[in-house]
Design a protein around this motif. Structure first.
Motif, PDB file in Angstrom:
ATOM      1  N   LYS A  15      -1.196  15.372  -3.759  1.00  0.00           N
ATOM      2  CA  LYS A  15      -0.877  13.958  -3.582  1.00  0.00           C
ATOM      3  C   LYS A  15       0.633  13.754  -3.465  1.00  0.00           C
ATOM      4  N   GLN A  17       3.757  10.705  -1.878  1.00  0.00           N
ATOM      5  CA  GLN A  17       4.027   9.347  -1.457  1.00  0.00           C
ATOM      6  C   GLN A  17       5.103   9.311  -0.387  1.00  0.00           C
ATOM      7  N   GLU A  48       0.173   6.865   0.295  1.00  0.00           N
ATOM      8  CA  GLU A  48      -0.142   7.910  -0.684  1.00  0.00           C
ATOM      9  C   GLU A  48      -1.226   8.790  -0.088  1.00  0.00           C
TER      10      GLU A  48
END
Length: 419
Positions: A303, A305, A314
């Protein structure tokens, strides 16, 4: 071939019985060797020597090399100063001879020395990668391999004949500096290149351009820009023609991208149409940090951003070398964009929710290939199960390799792969 070789001194070569094979300590030199304007061609290595000049002095302990100057076509020059220790053992199978000194090279293009004759590939295991052990403080000004160009390569080059290592190597290239330890060694019928590096100020556009977009055409140098910093570990298996075996590639990178942009990327164009937000056609950001792994033909993206003033993307997922992708996306946009895209009217249909910054967030699954890309809203999957699915998929890939431990727990990389 042409030129002159002059030797002034003594040579002793003892031979036992009728054997044609000399024994260790049978060759002894004591004198001076001069090389003048030697030119010729090493046919099997595809190397043409335009001139070779230098002077060496020999005694029973070592051969001293005084400013050996070699010029190779088309425009490579090599300067060598040093000595060959224990040269007497050169003619034995278990030679302990070693070349030590200083090596200076200008305009080294590896492509000029790689033979295009694939019939030379014997298919037999490679046992030695160098005919002599060496330890050379090396400087290369102007280095090229395929489309990669480096201004300077500087470090200590060592070999025990089976492995070639570089220590504390500094490479100026791609508008930045890379500090690396490199190792090349036989791996069955192939060659393994082991890289541990720290990169600073590398231009991403040039990186993708000079490395041929890393042998894929989905994300190219035309889509990316920014400055790359970080630590990169790579294990690159190459065949006997030094072509990478991509299914055996392993890369782990802890990277930071500064002042980056992702422009006209096809998958984001499709996502842009899906969510009615044109700003995804050109996503710019000040900073991005992530740890990305590549192995078994797949890019694993934890993950991360991508943020700017208008939106927060995201994203996590996988992307294979065959362009099969599966991404879980949380897209948060500012209030102005929600009105332009009419998200408020469609929030129930798309399961869009408010976020703390005053805008709205949509959760999206994007999977398939660029030519058959499927996109859908799926809040539950993205928020609750995406992390578990990604972890399970990654574990399955690791279990497909030899052993049950993860790469982080393996201390000896040689135990990870089956040859």
């Amino acid at each position: 071939s042409k030129g002159r070789i002059m030797y002034n001194g003594g040579i002793v070569l003892n031979q036992v019985g009728h054997s044609a094979k000399a024994l260790q300590n049978d060759l002894i030199l004591n004198g001076e060797l001069t090389l003048e304007d030697i030119a010729g061609e090493l046919i099997e290595q595809n190397v043409k020597v335009s001139s070779l000049n230098g002077r060496c002095t020999a005694n029973p302990r070592a051969i001293e090399i005084d400013n050996l100057d070699i010029r190779l076509e088309p425009n490579t020059s090599i300067g060598l100063q040093g000595k060959v220790i224990d040269y007497i053992s050169l003619i034995s199978d278990d030679s302990k001879a070693k070349l030590v000194g200083y090596l200076n090279v200008t305009n080294l293009n590896i492509n000029d020395f790689i033979s295009s004759d694939t019939t030379q590939n014997s298919g037999n295991p490679i046992e030695e990668i160098s005919p002599i052990a060496f330890e050379l403080n090396t400087t290369i000004n102007g280095f090229q391999y395929n489309d990669f160009n480096a201004e300077e390569f500087k470090g200590k080059l060592t070999s025990d004949r089976k492995t070639i290592l570089t220590e504390n190597t500094q490479i100026k290239a791609l508008q930045g500096v890379t500090k690396a330890d490199l190792a090349i060694k036989p791996w069955g019928n192939n060659v393994l290149l082991d890289i541990v590096s720290k990169v600073e100020g590398v231009d991403i556009t040039e990186l993708f351009k000079q490395f041929n977009n890393f042998e894929q055409d989905e994300i190219t140098y035309q889509h990316l820009s920014g400055t790359l910093n970080g630590n990169i570990t790579a294990k690159v298996l190459m065949d006997q023609e030094y072509n990478p075996v991509l299914e055996k590639l392993y890369v782990k990178s802890d990277v930071e991208i500064i002042n980056g942009a992702l422009v006209n990327y096809k998958s984001l164009q499709e996502l842009s149409k899906f969510v009615d937000i044109e700003d995804l056609m050109n996503v710019q950001f000040k900073q991005l940090n992530n740890t990305i792994e590549i192995f078994d033909g797949t890019i694993f993206i934890p993950k991360m951003q991508i943020q700017n003033s208008a939106l927060n993307l995201e994203l996590e997922g996988t992307h294979t070398f065959e362009n099969e992708m599966k991404y879980q996306i949380g897209l948060s946009v500012a209030e102005l964009l929600t009105k332009k895209a009419n998200w408020i009217a469609k929030r129930r249909e798309r399961r869009i929710e408010d976020n703390p910054n005053g805008g709205m967030t949509a959760y999206i699954i994007m999977e398939g290939t660029p030519d058959d890309l499927r996109i859908r809203y799926d809040r539950a999957t993205v928020k609750e199960t995406a992390k578990k699915e990604l972890k399970k998929e990654r574990e399955n890939f690791i279990k497909a390799l030899k052993g049950e431990e993860t790469f982080e727990k393996k201390k000896d990389y040689d135990d990870v792969w089956d040859e």
